[in-house]
Scaffold this motif. Sequence first.
Motif, mmCIF file in Angstrom:
data_model
loop_
_atom_site.group_PDB
_atom_site.id
_atom_site.type_symbol
_atom_site.label_atom_id
_atom_site.label_comp_id
_atom_site.label_asym_id
_atom_site.label_seq_id
_atom_site.Cartn_x
_atom_site.Cartn_y
_atom_site.Cartn_z
ATOM 1 N N UNK A 250 -7.542 3.985 -8.206
ATOM 2 C CA UNK A 250 -7.439 3.203 -9.438
ATOM 3 C C UNK A 250 -7.963 4.075 -10.563
ATOM 4 N N UNK A 251 -7.102 4.362 -11.545
ATOM 5 C CA UNK A 251 -7.471 5.301 -12.598
ATOM 6 C C UNK A 251 -7.376 4.648 -13.976
ATOM 7 N N UNK A 252 -8.018 5.287 -14.925
ATOM 8 C CA UNK A 252 -8.018 4.855 -16.322
ATOM 9 C C UNK A 252 -6.682 5.239 -16.948
ATOM 10 N N UNK A 253 -5.958 4.273 -17.493
ATOM 11 C CA UNK A 253 -4.641 4.550 -18.064
ATOM 12 C C UNK A 253 -4.724 5.492 -19.269
ATOM 13 N N UNK A 254 -5.926 5.663 -19.818
ATOM 14 C CA UNK A 254 -6.097 6.596 -20.941
ATOM 15 C C UNK A 254 -6.207 8.045 -20.463
ATOM 16 N N UNK A 255 -6.334 8.249 -19.158
ATOM 17 C CA UNK A 255 -6.417 9.594 -18.607
ATOM 18 C C UNK A 255 -6.338 9.508 -17.101
ATOM 19 N N UNK A 256 -5.175 9.881 -16.536
ATOM 20 C CA UNK A 256 -4.903 9.606 -15.131
ATOM 21 C C UNK A 256 -5.872 10.290 -14.173
ATOM 22 N N UNK A 257 -6.644 11.270 -14.645
ATOM 23 C CA UNK A 257 -7.561 11.990 -13.766
ATOM 24 C C UNK A 257 -8.947 11.324 -13.702
ATOM 25 N N UNK A 258 -9.152 10.272 -14.476
ATOM 26 C CA UNK A 258 -10.430 9.570 -14.443
ATOM 27 C C UNK A 258 -10.337 8.437 -13.431
ATOM 28 N N UNK A 259 -10.853 8.679 -12.223
ATOM 29 C CA UNK A 259 -10.768 7.706 -11.142
ATOM 30 C C UNK A 259 -11.904 6.696 -11.263
ATOM 31 N N UNK A 260 -11.548 5.410 -11.292
ATOM 32 C CA UNK A 260 -12.526 4.334 -11.443
ATOM 33 C C UNK A 260 -12.923 3.729 -10.102
ATOM 34 N N UNK A 261 -12.039 3.810 -9.138
ATOM 35 C CA UNK A 261 -12.277 3.229 -7.825
ATOM 36 C C UNK A 261 -11.050 3.435 -6.971
ATOM 37 N N UNK A 262 -10.885 2.624 -5.947
ATOM 38 C CA UNK A 262 -9.710 2.771 -5.097
ATOM 39 C C UNK A 262 -9.370 1.449 -4.436
ATOM 40 N N UNK A 263 -8.105 1.308 -4.068
ATOM 41 C CA UNK A 263 -7.618 0.194 -3.267
ATOM 42 C C UNK A 263 -6.707 0.797 -2.207
ATOM 43 N N UNK A 264 -5.794 0.008 -1.651
ATOM 44 C CA UNK A 264 -4.873 0.555 -0.652
ATOM 45 C C UNK A 264 -3.546 -0.169 -0.766
ATOM 46 N N UNK A 265 -2.525 0.390 -0.113
ATOM 47 C CA UNK A 265 -1.182 -0.181 -0.230
ATOM 48 C C UNK A 265 -1.026 -1.488 0.540
ATOM 49 N N UNK A 266 -1.972 -1.810 1.411
ATOM 50 C CA UNK A 266 -1.950 -3.132 2.024
ATOM 51 C C UNK A 266 -2.111 -4.216 0.973
ATOM 52 N N UNK A 267 -2.971 -3.964 -0.030
ATOM 53 C CA UNK A 267 -3.170 -4.923 -1.122
ATOM 54 C C UNK A 267 -1.924 -5.037 -1.995
ATOM 55 N N UNK A 268 -1.146 -3.954 -2.048
ATOM 56 C CA UNK A 268 0.039 -3.939 -2.908
ATOM 57 C C UNK A 268 1.226 -4.639 -2.246
ATOM 58 N N UNK A 269 1.507 -4.297 -0.975
ATOM 59 C CA UNK A 269 2.767 -4.716 -0.380
ATOM 60 C C UNK A 269 2.650 -5.771 0.715
ATOM 61 N N UNK A 270 1.514 -5.892 1.387
ATOM 62 C CA UNK A 270 1.427 -6.870 2.468
ATOM 63 C C UNK A 270 1.356 -8.290 1.899
ATOM 64 N N UNK A 271 2.307 -9.103 2.283
ATOM 65 C CA UNK A 271 2.338 -10.494 1.826
ATOM 66 C C UNK A 271 2.890 -10.677 0.429
ATOM 67 N N UNK A 272 3.370 -9.615 -0.198
ATOM 68 C CA UNK A 272 3.913 -9.741 -1.560
ATOM 69 C C UNK A 272 5.407 -10.050 -1.508
ATOM 70 N N UNK A 273 5.931 -10.549 -2.614
ATOM 71 C CA UNK A 273 7.351 -10.880 -2.725
ATOM 72 C C UNK A 273 8.134 -9.672 -3.228
ATOM 73 N N UNK A 274 9.342 -9.502 -2.684
ATOM 74 C CA UNK A 274 10.212 -8.429 -3.179
ATOM 75 C C UNK A 274 10.750 -8.752 -4.565
ATOM 76 N N UNK A 275 11.007 -10.042 -4.819
ATOM 77 C CA UNK A 275 11.642 -10.456 -6.063
ATOM 78 C C UNK A 275 11.002 -11.753 -6.573
ATOM 79 N N UNK A 276 11.070 -11.974 -7.877
ATOM 80 C CA UNK A 276 10.571 -13.246 -8.421
ATOM 81 C C UNK A 276 11.540 -14.379 -8.129
ATOM 82 N N UNK A 277 11.039 -15.587 -8.242
ATOM 83 C CA UNK A 277 11.880 -16.788 -8.167
ATOM 84 C C UNK A 277 11.950 -17.392 -9.569
#
Length: 420
Positions: free
Chosen positions: A293-320
């Motif tokens: 997880x990085x600062x949008x004002x400078x992509x090299x400033x790392x604020x923390x981290x998450x993982x792709x399980x949080x992004x894609x597991x249980x998420x919807x492919x498309x809106x309703x």
Amino acid sequence: MRIRSIEEINKKIKKGDATVLTAEEVSLLVREGNSPKAEDVDVVTTGTCGIMSGTAAILHVPVADPGAFKKAKNILLNGIPGFPGPCPNEWLGSVDLIIYGTAHSIYDSGYGGGFLFKDIVGGNEIEVEVESTEGEIFKSTTSIKDIGTAQMIGTRLAFKNYNSFTNPSEEVVSSIFHAIDMEGPFKGLSVSGCGQLNPLQNDPVMRSICSGSKILLNASEGIVIGRGTRSSNEKPNLMLTADMKDMDPHYLGGFKTGAGPEVFDSVAAAIPILDQSTLEQTFILNKDIVLPVTDIRGRHKVLGSTDYGEVWEGSDERPVYHPENCLNCETCIVRERCPTGAYTNILNTQRCFGCGMCAYSCPNNAFTMESGSVRFDVDDKSIGMPIICRQSDIKRARELTAELKRKIENGKFILNSCFE
């Protein structure tokens, strides 16, 4: 120990006997506690779809009758500037040019190279405007059937590693890494990458997906030229090329961001399973892939981290879309913000990218979509926030990965020998 050679795999492909799994099918087996064996799998297919700024097109475009002008000084396609040359094509009435996927129309700030490429591949009529070296202006129209050469080149595509972005400040920030200007502090996260499906996540040292490998770029059979620009051992990416005349417009297009329109592409690659270690490289799960997880004002400033399980597991492919909730606002914020122009008065599911901006933006809940949320620590504080923009499309990535699997199973995609 090597189980088989490329030649042996190709013999099975030609006979229609190859066993092919997608990377997600392998991950599912692993999640269920299984350990697939190399002797049981011949090929694993992988894929990704997302914003890929390093995309350009090399075109040969007819403009006027031979002898009408000596050389082109400037050229516009649907208002988007291209770069004439390198071949001057003196007196031929046609122009060689290079045009960038990140280029913007001089007439329409919301129209960029990605939208143009989709229009070209889709067979739409393209407006051409040329200024000759003598200052004369020539206008015409063309389409893919008249364009002599239409070769796409990606100088930096399909990264193994991506960052996610948030705004920790009070000020609003414009960036290509979010669909709109990003508010803060910590109002939401913009993410990219297809996790366990991503090609170089499954071949991190580029042992199989290497220079000379065949791939699908927007459904057109192409090749890996080599490592892309800014590629490194820690953050590899690919340089690719394919014929635009064989592409499917479904897999590419424009994507509006806070800093103007961008381009998205879809890439699929095959991993031949020569031995057990090659197969075990594909034993990856979204939850084990770190996403900084990085600062949008400078992509090299790392604020923390998450993982792709949080992004894609249980998420919807498309809106309703829930039209009964739409209040027909005088200014529709969803229509203004939709990065691909998928929403007008209806939701065009073919143009939709699954970014989630509609569900995030509509105040009347006319759109719903589960896009995930994350929690990470910043300065000893636990921060939680929703994923508000996905700049990668898992649905298209899955579709192209499955299409490559079908081609291999049907003997229509033969692997080539560029392997160690």
